[in-house]
Each structure stands twice: as structure tokens, then as C-alpha cells.
Design a protein around this motif. Structure first.
Motif, PDB file in Angstrom:
ATOM      1  N   THR B 216      15.864 -13.310   6.422  1.00 16.96           N
ATOM      2  CA  THR B 216      16.177 -13.497   4.778  1.00 16.96           C
ATOM      3  C   THR B 216      17.792 -13.780   4.945  1.00 16.96           C
ATOM      4  OG1 THR B 216      17.282 -11.443   4.417  1.00 16.96           O
ATOM      5  CG2 THR B 216      14.885 -11.495   4.403  1.00 16.96           C
ATOM      6  N   THR B 217      18.089 -14.499   3.960  1.00 18.00           N
ATOM      7  CA  THR B 217      19.703 -14.769   3.430  1.00 18.00           C
ATOM      8  C   THR B 217      20.234 -13.632   2.821  1.00 18.00           C
ATOM      9  OG1 THR B 217      18.931 -16.129   1.776  1.00 18.00           O
ATOM     10  CG2 THR B 217      19.390 -17.276   3.764  1.00 18.00           C
ATOM     11  N   CYS B 218      19.334 -12.995   2.290  1.00 20.09           N
ATOM     12  CA  CYS B 218      19.908 -11.765   1.565  1.00 20.09           C
ATOM     13  C   CYS B 218      19.809 -10.506   2.294  1.00 20.09           C
ATOM     14  CB  CYS B 218      18.903 -11.762   0.279  1.00 20.09           C
ATOM     15  SG  CYS B 218      19.149 -10.145  -0.807  1.00 20.09           S
ATOM     16  N   PRO B 219      20.863  -9.922   2.512  1.00 16.02           N
ATOM     17  CA  PRO B 219      21.037  -8.582   3.198  1.00 16.02           C
ATOM     18  C   PRO B 219      20.208  -7.642   2.591  1.00 16.02           C
ATOM     19  CG  PRO B 219      23.251  -9.490   2.916  1.00 16.02           C
ATOM     20  CD  PRO B 219      22.331 -10.278   2.043  1.00 16.02           C
ATOM     21  N   SER B 220      20.396  -7.385   1.221  1.00 17.78           N
ATOM     22  CA  SER B 220      19.553  -6.454   0.416  1.00 17.78           C
ATOM     23  C   SER B 220      18.096  -6.532   1.167  1.00 17.78           C
ATOM     24  CB  SER B 220      19.565  -6.388  -0.839  1.00 17.78           C
ATOM     25  OG  SER B 220      20.916  -6.345  -1.276  1.00 17.78           O
ATOM     26  N   CYS B 221      17.452  -7.732   1.135  1.00 20.25           N
ATOM     27  CA  CYS B 221      16.024  -7.954   1.393  1.00 20.25           C
ATOM     28  C   CYS B 221      15.946  -7.526   2.750  1.00 20.25           C
ATOM     29  CB  CYS B 221      15.689  -9.375   1.216  1.00 20.25           C
ATOM     30  SG  CYS B 221      15.732 -10.162  -0.298  1.00 20.25           S
ATOM     31  N   ALA B 222      16.797  -7.689   3.612  1.00 18.34           N
ATOM     32  CA  ALA B 222      16.630  -7.557   5.174  1.00 18.34           C
ATOM     33  C   ALA B 222      16.828  -6.169   5.365  1.00 18.34           C
ATOM     34  CB  ALA B 222      17.740  -8.360   5.977  1.00 18.34           C
ATOM     35  N   LYS B 223      17.530  -5.319   4.537  1.00 20.37           N
ATOM     36  CA  LYS B 223      17.590  -4.107   4.793  1.00 20.37           C
ATOM     37  C   LYS B 223      16.537  -3.132   4.311  1.00 20.37           C
ATOM     38  CE  LYS B 223      21.035  -0.276   3.473  1.00 20.37           C
ATOM     39  NZ  LYS B 223      19.911   0.328   2.365  1.00 20.37           N
ATOM     40  N   VAL B 241       7.265  -5.683  12.719  1.00 20.14           N
ATOM     41  CA  VAL B 241       7.948  -6.965  12.921  1.00 20.14           C
ATOM     42  C   VAL B 241       9.476  -6.848  12.921  1.00 20.14           C
ATOM     43  CG1 VAL B 241       5.978  -8.160  11.693  1.00 20.14           C
ATOM     44  CG2 VAL B 241       7.745  -7.173  10.446  1.00 20.14           C
ATOM     45  N   GLU B 242      10.010  -7.702  13.498  1.00 23.10           N
ATOM     46  CA  GLU B 242      11.414  -7.683  13.596  1.00 23.10           C
ATOM     47  C   GLU B 242      11.882  -8.398  12.519  1.00 23.10           C
ATOM     48  OE1 GLU B 242      14.797  -9.016  16.765  1.00 23.10           O
ATOM     49  OE2 GLU B 242      13.188 -10.714  15.910  1.00 23.10           O
ATOM     50  N   VAL B 243      12.889  -7.729  11.837  1.00 18.51           N
ATOM     51  CA  VAL B 243      13.552  -8.286  10.420  1.00 18.51           C
ATOM     52  C   VAL B 243      15.088  -8.412  10.592  1.00 18.51           C
ATOM     53  CG1 VAL B 243      13.999  -7.918   7.918  1.00 18.51           C
ATOM     54  CG2 VAL B 243      11.903  -6.990   9.003  1.00 18.51           C
ATOM     55  N   LEU B 244      15.388  -9.717  10.371  1.00 15.33           N
ATOM     56  CA  LEU B 244      16.858 -10.193  10.662  1.00 15.33           C
ATOM     57  C   LEU B 244      17.525 -10.615   9.412  1.00 15.33           C
ATOM     58  CD1 LEU B 244      16.378 -11.883  14.320  1.00 15.33           C
ATOM     59  CD2 LEU B 244      17.200  -9.484  13.683  1.00 15.33           C
ATOM     60  N   HIS B 245      18.707 -10.378   9.557  1.00 15.33           N
ATOM     61  CA  HIS B 245      19.584 -11.300   8.576  1.00 15.33           C
ATOM     62  C   HIS B 245      19.655 -12.564   9.179  1.00 15.33           C
ATOM     63  CE1 HIS B 245      23.302 -12.523   6.142  1.00 15.33           C
ATOM     64  NE2 HIS B 245      22.420 -12.382   5.145  1.00 15.33           N
TER      65      HIS B 245
END
Lengths: 485, 380
Positions: B216-223, B241-245
Motif C-alpha cells: 500500500t502507499t498508505c501507512p495506516s492501511c499497511a499497519k 501474507v506479507e504486508v508492506l508499505h
């Protein structure tokens, strides 16, 4: 003559309209939550009061002036209706100095927070009094300067609060207290005049008015602006920890360092109990004896090194063991840790910091007397007592001592009375041994009742000055022991 | 008081109600100068509530609890690690349960539920942000590009730039067919059940996509997706799944030699650490590494950076519920960046981007506020 809560509910609304006329509607608060937020500093009594489920004294309104003109108009208005005014900065005091015990208006001056001028030629800063201490320090550091005032309250207190309570920072031994740093202040008097003291603190132009307002804790008016001396940021800062076999030897070493006119920025000497309890708990250093932290600093490293070496010679001659620089550095890096939970004293303990200041000739006797009175006269409460000595003068030293009672009475009224009895006993032990009530915490509500004992006939003179400045008795009533009209 | 079920919330109340040591950097208090907004005062209110001195549905208390942007700067300044934001979060949840949430907050929830985004933009326009970009690969894509609400509608350049960067690095990607809000704003406002439902829907979409990495480009979504769903919200994915900013992935692609910036930019840039990315995810260095890889770009640091970076004021719904406070906070934070003498302020969060750009306009300064992803793409 009634001084107290603004009368009936519609009367409050009438007055509020006039206040809003001055500062705007958004700059007046009155909710229960807002009033509670302004109901306590860190004085043990209101904190305990809340803990016991009792509502502390609340102000009627909290008002946020943004200019000195607004402050002046608010004070004039308060005179019309005889409404108490409590100036509020950071609310970090420990003496109840900002408690609205007679209701009325809190004047929160935190919106008066501009830096007016940094004079890099004379090394002075002029700023509005509501500026946060750390924010002011950062602004100075950006220019390679420092106020060199590092009180534990720096993150909270305002410049106005520094001056109103005669605050000391951790480096006061070299750089002085707030009262030593100030050149000039702007004050809104209790009758609403805006006055400026002379541009310089040293002069031969009649009595000094500057120091009349410094330390007046809002009872003589509201400090709205100040010019302070600043210092170049030291390029060299050397720390040392020294362990003495006994406190008495440490005190003698400190005295010699100061009376031989070395200029340490820090001498911080812990008594044996504090060395075991505080130094271990907060700094993680386990030693027995009297632990001393020394610091020398400045812009000439060779001078700093020389002064440090001379001080260490004095320490060693008096039984001190040089522990190296790490212990001192560690203290500097953790100098504020003592004031965070869970390191700061907290409920359910009853505690009080009964600091006082005296000449070197009296300090040992005074320390022993205070320690004895706390531990022996209140033995049934199993009190404990620690002390350190952290602000040193050419003529004497401040003792920062504290009593603790682990299991105070549950009843809040009894708890307050026990708190006051211990305080009175310790304060009287200080005064009987050449001590002055305190050096940097102020008087506030807590110690006002002892002011007459401390100052004797001179207090009547101070009272007459108060009466003349504040004929309606509106400024921070109930504080500093002044008569409430 | 039963609503404080979490130990850290009660610890914050008991520790903070008498401690003012973080308030100098409290984002809300710095903006309002009102004592009521300090973490200490919030703790004091809850402490008093637990002793019968205040009621949770007191309108002043409700307003107080919603004047926090959850930036956790208070915790960064606390040597003991107390978490006032968790205490505020717990209080908001209890306020919601008592049906006492303020009107603005309820309106915000309605927009999130009805439109699928906090701004209330039409749901059917959401997917258009990536129209015209490279089609998702035929084979199983490596990465799911979760656009997020703000980049789908307002900060579109960010997600479009992200897509082009993935293409340039040879990373196959896809998107969710029906993307909706991740739920982070709803959770922060105290709407736990609603947020959990949103989380479950997002996780289902991710699972169906077959992607093993979400970006994601949004850190809040990534977090939220990568951490909070399982650790805070109790919504566990069936398949990890791996979640990355995006900055984490860009740094990784640089390390693998798949991403090279060829164009140089002679400028001095100050980086603004987004709260969710920095204090939230602990990601401080990857964005700086990406910026440092752009030739000619000189990175300058403001006084407050990394763990103690100042907040743009938008978090925890403040942009919507208390826009005046959020705007003041953004201006103060931008001023801190401008004090470095930077010619450009760069951030890596769409909300920060919107907030700081608004502050730039209000302050009337010429220094551009640029998002890191777009800047990186322009250096390809």
C-alpha cells in the motif's frame, strides 16, 4: 466583601459575555472536564483528593488571552466584579500555586508564546511568558545558544512559571536560577496596568522592581513577557561521579569547591539513603556511601578540564573516590527520569519535597534536624527520608529532601492533616537552623501559612505591598499566605 | 469502570494522570494550547470517571476523547512507554457503545459504511485510479496493490506512481476487484465491530487475489492489514501474507538491483515521518534510503524526526472530526520542516501529503510538498 465563585448561573453568563467580548467565544472554556483539567498541579493534596473520589476546587471559567492587551482588559474586568484570577502556565508546580481555590477565572497564558527577539550580540532572548520551556530552549539551541535552565519541569513549565516561582534548573550552580537570568519583565499589574521593569537588572536607579514580581506566584500580577540572559552552548561538558564514605565528607568537598570559587555547573550529592534507594532505582548504579555527580562545562575545553581536575583533587582530599565519567554522564542522560512514573513518588504514598536552603555553616545541623524530626516525631507512620544537595551557591547550598509515608490514613481529611504536620515540623526544623523554606518550588497554597513564621515582621510589609498593588485582592487569592479579603 | 479491559489502557490512566512529561509535544495540545487536550488531562478525566467524579457521556469528556490524533508522540517521549492513545481508544469504544459519539463522528462512520471511504466519494469511482496503467499480469501476480481510500480519490498520483514503479522493477501486480476502506479510521473512532467487518472483507479479497504480498502507499492501511487486524482487532487471516508499505518494497527492489533511479535532482529535501509508518510500523530508514538513492538529492533532517517526528494532525479521524485542530497541527509540523531550509518536503503517506499541502497553502510558502512515491517515479 465576598470573594469567591461567580454568583448565580445567569450572573456567570453575564460576565462571560463580557469576557468573550475581549478574547472571543472560542477562548473561553467552562465544561466540567476543562475545569477538572485545571484543578490540580502536582501538589500531593489535590491529587490525593481526586484519588479519594472527591472533587477538587474548580475555576468557573478558563480563559485564553492572546495578547497583553487582552490580559490587561481581563484583569480590569475582574476588578469590576471582584473575580479571582489565577494565572496558569504549565501547571507543573508542586505547591498548589495555581489551584483555583476561590473559583473565578483561570488565565491560561500559553497562547502568549512568541519569541520576540534573540539578541546574539548581548546574548539575551525576549519572549512572551507563555512559551514552553523546552520550546524556548530548542529555539535557542538552533542558534547555538542555551538558556541553561534545565528544571525537571522543562517539558511543561512556561517562561512565566519559571519566574513566578523562582525556579532552578539542574545547572543552576553555574548558570543561576531563573531569577538570576532575568533582565527585565513586562507585567500586567493586579489593577490592569501594563508595566515594564528597567531594561537591565543591575542599576542604581532606586529600588529594584524586577525582583518584586519575580517569585510573586501570580499574586502581584501576571508576567507576560521577559528578557533573559542566555549562554553560548558549551562545546565541552565533562561529567564525573565521586563516591564519598559519608555525606558529611561530600558536603565539605562541595563547600570547598564552591568557596574556592570553582564554577561547576552541577554538584549533585546524595545522602546515604538516597544513594541506596534513588541512585540504584533510577540510575541502576548500586553503591554505598554518598554519591556525587559533578559537571563542568564551557566553551574553552582546557579551562573546563582544569576546573574539573581541581574539583577532583578537593574530592579526593576529602575521602572521595573518583568513579570516572560514566556515572556522571549516565545521570545527565537520565536527569529527568526521576520525574516520570513509575520513578516519581506516587499514591498511595504520602510524600513531600521539603527542600530548603541555608549557609554552609548550617547545612549539616539542618540536615540532621530535618531527618530526625521526620523519622522520629512521625515514627508511628513508619516514614522514610532521603536527601540530595543539588543547587550550590558561593555561600551555601540547597537541600532537596523528601519524606515518604507508605500507608497514610485512608480518610482524605486525616491524610491532609498528617501531610501538613510533617511539613510543618520539617519546615520549622529548617527555619530553626538557619534555613529558608525552599529554594525553587515556591510557596503556593502549601506553605503560605508558614510565611509569617519565615519572614516575621517583614511579612507585614509584604502584605502592605500586596494590598497596595491589589486593592481588590483578586490576584491568585489564598496563595503565599496573603490575607484573603 | 468496566470498559478498560486492556492492561495498557489502565496503566496509562494510572501512570499519566499526574504526569506532564510528554505534553510539550502533544500534537493536539500544541495546536490548541488547552490543558484539557494533554494526555495527562485525558488520563485525569478517566481517572476521575473511575472514581465517580465524571460521567463518560459528559459532552465535554466525549469531545476531549475525540481530540487526539493517535500519533503516539506522547509515548515516544515517555521513558516508561505509557500509551495514552490506547487509553483514548478504549474510551472512544466505550463512548460508541453508549451511543454517545459526537455528530461529526457518526457522520464520518456513515460515510465510511455507505461510500466505503471516509471522504464520502462515490464507491463506483474507486477503481478508476489505476485505469490505463499496465494490465495486471496474466500469470499469478506477485503483489496486490491495495490503493487505500485517499490515494483512490485524492492523492491519485501516489498509487499510479507506485504501479509504474512496480512495472519498472518487473513486479507483476493486481488490485482488488472491489476495494473498500481498510477500517483503520473506524477502529480509531471506537467502532470496533464495524472495523472488524471491514477487516474481514479486506482479508477475504486479499485471499481471493492469490497474492502473497500486499503493498500500500498508505501507512495506516499497511499497519492495519499487516499488524493490527490480527494483533489488535482479533481478525486473523486464514493464510499469512506479507504486508508492506511501498517504501519497504522499493528499498527491497533497490537492494535486489531491480530498481535504479537514473535521473538526478539537485535539491535539498526534508523527509516527514508519517506516524503510522514510523512509530506505527518502525519504518524510518527505508524511505530515507530510497531518497538517498536519487542522485543529487540531499536529505536534511528537521529537529524532530524518526521516533520523535511530529504529526500532521490527520490521524485517528481528526482530519474529519476536528479539522481546525488538524490544520493547525499540520502548519506547525510543516514549519518545523521548513526551518531546515529544505527546498522540498517529502512524505510517504497520502494523509500527511494532503495535510501538509494544505498547510503549505495556508502558510503561503513556495516549497513544494511531494510524495515520495511520485518523486521516486520521476527519478526513474
Amino acid at each position: 466583601m465576598v470573594l469567591g465563585k461567580i454568583g448565580s448561573s445567569y450572573h456567570l453568563d453575564m460576565v462571560r459575555t463580557e469576557i468573550e467580548d475581549i478574547v472571543g467565544r472560542d477562548s473561553v472554556l467552562d465544561s466540567e472536564v476543562d475545569r477538572l483539567a485545571y484543578s490540580s498541579d502536582i501538589f500531593w493534596v489535590p491529587v490525593m483528593w481526586t484519588d479519594r473520589g472527591k472533587l477538587p476546587s474548580l475555576a468557573d471559567l478558563i480563559v485564553f488571552p492572546e495578547t497583553v492587551e487582552q490580559v490587561s482588559r481581563l484583569v480590569r474586568l475582574a476588578n469590576v466584579y471582584r473575580i479571582p484570577i489565577v494565572p496558569w502556565g504549565g501547571g507543573s508546580g508542586s505547591q498548589g500555586g495555581i489551584l483555583p481555590i476561590y473559583g473565578g477565572l483561570i488565565l491560561d497564558i500559553k497562547k502568549l508564546n512568541r519569541i520576540i527577539d534573540i539578541d546574539e550580540t548581548s546574548l539575551c532572548v525576549t519572549a512572551e511568558a507563555g512559551i514552553n520551556g523546552q520550546h524556548l530552549e530548542w529555539a535557542l539551541q538552533d542558534k547555538g545558544l542555551t538558556l541553561a535552565h534545565y528544571p525537571a519541569s522543562i517539558y511543561t513549565a512556561t517562561l512565566g512559571g519559571y519566574l513566578a516561582a523562582r525556579g532552578s534548573g539542574q545547572l543552576s550552580t553555574k548558570y543561576g536560577k531563573a531569577e538570576d537570568m532575568v533582565l527585565s519583565i513586562e507585567v500586567v499589574t493586579p489593577t490592569g496596568e501594563v508595566i515594564q521593569t528597567l531594561p537591565t537588572p543591575n542599576h542604581a536607579t532606586g529600588p529594584g522592581m524586577l525582583q518584586l514580581f519575580v517569585g510573586s506566584e501570580g499574586t502581584f500580577g501576571i508576567i507576560t513577557k521577559a528578557t533573559m540572559r542566555v549562554d553560548p552552548m558549551p562545546t565541552e561538558r565533562r561529567f564525573r561521579a565521586v563516591l564519598f564514605p559519608s555525606l558529611k565528607q561530600g558536603l565539605e568537598a562541595g563547600r570547598l569547591i564552591m568557596t574556592r570559587r570553582l564554577r561547576p555547573s552541577v554538584i549533585r550529592l546524595y545522602d546515604e539513603d538516597a544513594t541506596v534507594k534513588v541512585v540504584k532505582r533510577v540510575l541502576g548504579i548500586e553503591v554505598k556511601g554518598a554519591y556525587m555527580v559533578l559537571c563542568f562545562d564551557g566553551v574553552y575545553p582546557d579551562m573546563v578540564e582544569l576546573e574539573e581536575s581541581k574539583a577532583l583533587e578537593i574530592c579526593c582530599e576529602n575521602g572521595g573516590k573518583d568513579l570516572g565519567s560514566e556515572g556522571g554522564k549516565h545521570w545527565w542522560e537520565h536527569k529527568y527520569d526521576f520525574y516520570y512514573p513509575p520513578f516519581a513518588p506516587a499514591l498511595p504514598q504520602l510524600f513531600g519535597t521539603i527542600e530548603s536552603v541555608c549557609r554552609y555553616q548550617d547545612i549539616w545541623r539542618l540536615y540532621q534536624a530535618k531527618r530526625r524530626v521526620v523519622l522520629e516525631e512521625f515514627a508511628e507512620w513508619k516514614p522514610s527520608y532521603t536527601a540530595h544537595f543539588s543547587h550550590w551557591y558561593p555561600w551555601g547550598v540547597m537541600i532537596y529532601d523528601r519524606f515518604y509515608v507508605d500507608a497514610p490514613p485512608d480518610d482524605p481529611h486525616e491524610a491532609v492533616r498528617l501531610h501538613n504536620r510533617i511539613w510543618a515540623a520539617a519546615a520549622r526544623a529548617s527555619m530553626a537552623n538557619g534555613g529558608v523554606l525552599n529554594e525553587h518550588h515556591g510557596i503556593g497554597l502549601k506553605l503560605g501559612w508558614l510565611m509569617r513564621e519565615q519572614r516575621g515582621a517583614a511579612f507585614d510589609v509584604l502584605q502592605r505591598i500586596k494590598d497596595g498593588l491589589d486593592p481588590r485582592g483578586i490576584m491568585n487569592p489564598g496563595k503565599l499566605g496573603f490575607r484573603v479579603p | 469502570m468496566g470498559f478498560i479491559e486492556e492492561g495498557r489502557s489502565q496503566a496509562a490512566i494510572d501512570g499519566c494522570y499526574v504526569c506532564p512529561m510528554c505534553r510539550h509535544q502533544c500534537t493536539t495540545l500544541k495546536a490548541t494550547r488547552q490543558e484539557t487536550d494533554s494526555p495527562r488531562s485525558k488520563a485525569l478525566s478517566l481517572y476521575s470517571l473511575q472514581r465517580g467524579l465524571l460521567a463518560l457521556d459528559d459532552p465535554g469528556m466525549v469531545a476531549q476523547m475525540y481530540r487526539c490524533c493517535g500519533c503516539r508522540l506522547c509515548t515516544a517521549w515517555c521513558i516508561s512507554g505509557y500509551e495514552p492513545s490506547s487509553m483514548v481508544q478504549a474510551a472512544r469504544t466505550a463512548i460508541v457503545q453508549k451511543l454517545k459519539a459526537p455528530q461529526r463522528v457518526m457522520e464520518l462512520l456513515d460515510r465510511i459504511l455507505d461510500a466505503g471511504n471516509p471522504m464520502g466519494h462515490p464507491m463506483d469511482e474507486r477503481g478508476a485510479v489505476l485505469d490505463g496503467l499496465a494490465s495486471p499480469a496474466d500469470k499469478q501476480p506477485q503483489v496486490l496493490l491495495y490503493a487505500g481510500c485517499s490515494p483512490s480519490y485524492e492523492e491519485r498520483d501516489q498509487v499510479r506512481a507506485a504501479a509504474r514503479l512496480l512495472d519498472a522493477a518487473g513486479v507483476s501486480w493486481t488490485t482488488l476487484r472491489r476495494e473498500r476502506c481498510c477500517g483503520a479510521v473506524a477502529w480509531s473512532l471506537g467502532f470496533r465491530r464495524e472495523a472488524q467487518d471491514m477487516a474481514a472483507a479486506v482479508l477475504e479479497g486479499i485471499e481471493q487475489s492469490g497474492a502473497t504480498t500486499v503493498v500500500t502507499t498508505c501507512p495506516s492501511c499497511a499497519k492495519a492489514i499487516g499488524n493490527d487486524y490480527s494483533k489488535e482487532w482479533g481478525v486473523k487471516p486464514r493464510k499469512q501474507v506479507e504486508v508492506l508499505h511501498i517504501t519497504q518494497l522499493l528499498a527491497r527492489l533497490m537492494d535486489q538491483g531491480k530498481l535504479v533511479f537514473k535521473k538526478a535532482m539537485e535539491l535539498r529535501a526534508a523527509y516527514h515521518d508519517p506516524c503510522s509508518l514510523g512509530r506505527g510500523m518502525g519504518v524510518y530508514e527505508e524511505p530515507r534510503r530510497v531518497l538517498a538513492a536519487i542522485g543529487g538529492l540531499e536529505l536534511v533532517e528537521s529537529r524532530h524526526n524518526r521516533e520523535k517526528g511530529e504529526c500532521c494532525g490527520s490521524g485517528a479521524g481528526m482530519r474529519f472530526t476536528n479539522p481546525e485542530i488538524a490544520a493547525t497541527a499540520a502548519s506547525q509540523t510543516l514549519e518545523g520542516k521548513l526551518a531546515t531550509g529544505a527546498q522540498m518536503v517529502v512524505t510517504a503517506c497520502p494523509s500527511c501529503q494532503t495535510a501538509l499541502r494544505g498547510a503549505r497553502e495556508r502558510l503561503g510558502v513556495n516549497v513544494p510538498v511531494v510524495d515520495l512515491v511520485s518523486l521516486a517515479e520521476s527519478a526513474l
